[in-house]
Design a protein around this motif. Structure first.
Motif, PDB file in Angstrom:
ATOM      1  N   VAL A  10     -16.137  72.781  88.804  1.00 40.78           N
ATOM      2  CA  VAL A  10     -17.140  71.704  88.878  1.00 40.78           C
ATOM      3  C   VAL A  10     -16.998  70.910  90.163  1.00 40.78           C
ATOM      4  O   VAL A  10     -15.916  70.864  90.767  1.00 40.78           O
ATOM      5  CB  VAL A  10     -17.004  70.663  87.738  1.00 40.78           C
ATOM      6  N   ILE A  11     -18.111  70.264  90.530  1.00 42.58           N
ATOM      7  CA  ILE A  11     -18.049  69.237  91.571  1.00 42.58           C
ATOM      8  C   ILE A  11     -18.553  67.954  90.914  1.00 42.58           C
ATOM      9  O   ILE A  11     -19.639  67.933  90.311  1.00 42.58           O
ATOM     10  CB  ILE A  11     -18.928  69.589  92.790  1.00 42.58           C
ATOM     11  N   LEU A  65     -21.679  68.945  88.624  1.00 42.06           N
ATOM     12  CA  LEU A  65     -22.394  70.128  89.099  1.00 42.06           C
ATOM     13  C   LEU A  65     -21.591  71.355  88.694  1.00 42.06           C
ATOM     14  O   LEU A  65     -20.370  71.410  88.924  1.00 42.06           O
ATOM     15  CB  LEU A  65     -22.533  70.120  90.631  1.00 42.06           C
ATOM     16  N   ASP A  66     -22.279  72.319  88.090  1.00 39.97           N
ATOM     17  CA  ASP A  66     -21.652  73.602  87.771  1.00 39.97           C
ATOM     18  C   ASP A  66     -21.628  74.408  89.076  1.00 39.97           C
ATOM     19  O   ASP A  66     -22.693  74.721  89.636  1.00 39.97           O
ATOM     20  CB  ASP A  66     -22.502  74.296  86.683  1.00 39.97           C
ATOM     21  N   LYS A  67     -20.437  74.737  89.571  1.00 41.07           N
ATOM     22  CA  LYS A  67     -20.353  75.401  90.886  1.00 41.07           C
ATOM     23  C   LYS A  67     -21.070  76.748  90.905  1.00 41.07           C
ATOM     24  O   LYS A  67     -21.542  77.176  91.956  1.00 41.07           O
ATOM     25  CB  LYS A  67     -18.891  75.571  91.320  1.00 41.07           C
ATOM     26  N   ILE A 107     -21.485  67.829  78.415  1.00 39.90           N
ATOM     27  CA  ILE A 107     -22.066  69.000  79.092  1.00 39.90           C
ATOM     28  C   ILE A 107     -23.405  69.210  78.387  1.00 39.90           C
ATOM     29  O   ILE A 107     -23.450  69.747  77.268  1.00 39.90           O
ATOM     30  CB  ILE A 107     -21.176  70.267  78.953  1.00 39.90           C
ATOM     31  N   ALA A 108     -24.477  68.729  79.014  1.00 41.07           N
ATOM     32  CA  ALA A 108     -25.787  68.737  78.352  1.00 41.07           C
ATOM     33  C   ALA A 108     -26.409  70.131  78.354  1.00 41.07           C
ATOM     34  O   ALA A 108     -27.108  70.498  77.416  1.00 41.07           O
ATOM     35  CB  ALA A 108     -26.721  67.743  79.045  1.00 41.07           C
ATOM     36  N   GLU A 109     -26.176  70.887  79.402  1.00 44.31           N
ATOM     37  CA  GLU A 109     -26.798  72.210  79.524  1.00 44.31           C
ATOM     38  C   GLU A 109     -25.974  73.230  78.743  1.00 44.31           C
ATOM     39  O   GLU A 109     -24.819  73.504  79.080  1.00 44.31           O
ATOM     40  CB  GLU A 109     -26.882  72.624  81.006  1.00 44.31           C
ATOM     41  N   LEU A 110     -26.619  73.805  77.714  1.00 44.40           N
ATOM     42  CA  LEU A 110     -25.892  74.718  76.818  1.00 44.40           C
ATOM     43  C   LEU A 110     -25.317  75.916  77.575  1.00 44.40           C
ATOM     44  O   LEU A 110     -24.226  76.393  77.263  1.00 44.40           O
ATOM     45  CB  LEU A 110     -26.808  75.204  75.694  1.00 44.40           C
ATOM     46  N   LYS A 111     -26.043  76.376  78.608  1.00 45.99           N
ATOM     47  CA  LYS A 111     -25.575  77.577  79.333  1.00 45.99           C
ATOM     48  C   LYS A 111     -24.267  77.304  80.083  1.00 45.99           C
ATOM     49  O   LYS A 111     -23.574  78.250  80.468  1.00 45.99           O
ATOM     50  CB  LYS A 111     -26.653  78.075  80.300  1.00 45.99           C
ATOM     51  N   SER A 112     -23.931  76.041  80.287  1.00 46.50           N
ATOM     52  CA  SER A 112     -22.694  75.719  81.014  1.00 46.50           C
ATOM     53  C   SER A 112     -21.556  75.304  80.089  1.00 46.50           C
ATOM     54  O   SER A 112     -20.494  74.885  80.552  1.00 46.50           O
ATOM     55  CB  SER A 112     -22.969  74.614  82.043  1.00 46.50           C
TER      56      SER A 112
END
Ligand SMILES: CC(C)(COP(=O)(O)OP(=O)(O)OC[C@H]1O[C@@H](n2cnc3c(N)ncnc32)[C@H](O)[C@@H]1OP(=O)(O)O)[C@@H](O)C(=O)NCCC(=O)NCCS
Length: 195
Positions: A10-11, A65-67, A107-112
């Protein structure tokens, strides 16, 4: 512009006004509202909240941010809305102990989810808070039915302190002494500071 912190996965970047519309969209999801014990806000209120997060000295927040989703070389100061997947916050709101911080992660985005982003982000935030704000104890308040979050914080060494029947919420704490900080930092690996 505040610092950005780059870990392996992550960033952590400052919460910028460009992030607000997507953040607002996330917080329209009743499941996320409940998991984070938040109230629904209008977009205008979300912009006000953004200002409060950036101006209140007792609150610190980063957007995650997901790198895997950051295209090209990271440039500090750019918002990367397409790669934003959640946030991590601390509140230094205990009147009796200015060295205590409550920590929150989403972590709101399920894909991450399930990629270790929450774990790395909480560790990076705690290390940052110890080094920059003199925090020596962290607290997390988690709904008793939020198994993933309880598991995450317990795995990091947080211990159950109390339970509120009214809020159906557990309070967990982790004191961070110098040896504990070194142990936590070992788990993160190398963090790059971008200023
Ligand atoms: C809880 C949450 C932050 C976990 O994020 P994540 O990035 O998927 O978690 P990670 O991949 O970093 O996992 C770290 C640890 O968390 C626990 N965990 C994460 N997801 C889990 C799940 N679905 N079930 C059980 N444990 C889980 C595990 O202990 C995991 O360690 P492991 O991979 O070694 O088993 C995420 O599910 C979320 O944002 N939920 C909604 C908001 C929320 O509940 N926030 C917490 C409010 S206090």
């Amino acid at each position: 512009m505040a610092v950005s912190l780059e870990g392996d996965k992550v960033i952590l970047v400052p919460y910028m006004k460009e992030h607000v519309p997507k953040y607002h969209q996330w917080m329209e999801d009743p499941v996320l509202l409940e998991a984070t014990a938040s109230e629904p806000l209008t977009l205008d209120q979300e912009y006000q909240m953004h200002l409060s997060w950036t101006q209140d000295p007792h609150k610190k927040t980063f957007i995650l941010l997901d790198k895997d989703l950051v295209e090209g070389k990271f440039v500090h100061g750019d918002p990367y809305v397409e790669a934003m997947v959640g946030d991590v916050n601390i509140y230094m709101n205990d009147l009796d102990n200015p060295q205590l911080a409550e920590v929150e992660i989403m972590i709101a985005e399920l894909k991450s989810r399930g990629k270790g982003l929450a774990k790395e982000s909480v560790l990076m935030m705690m290390s940052h808070a110890v080094e920059n704000y003199g925090i020596n104890i962290f607290r997390a308040k988690i709904g008793k039915s939020n198994g993933p979050s309880l598991s995450l914080f317990r795995k990091l060494g947080f211990e159950d302190i109390s339970y509120s029947e009214i809020f159906k919420e557990m309070t967990l704490e982790l004191p961070v002494t110098k040896p504990k900080l070194e142990e936590l930092q070992q788990l993160i690996g190398h963090v790059v500071r971008h200023t």
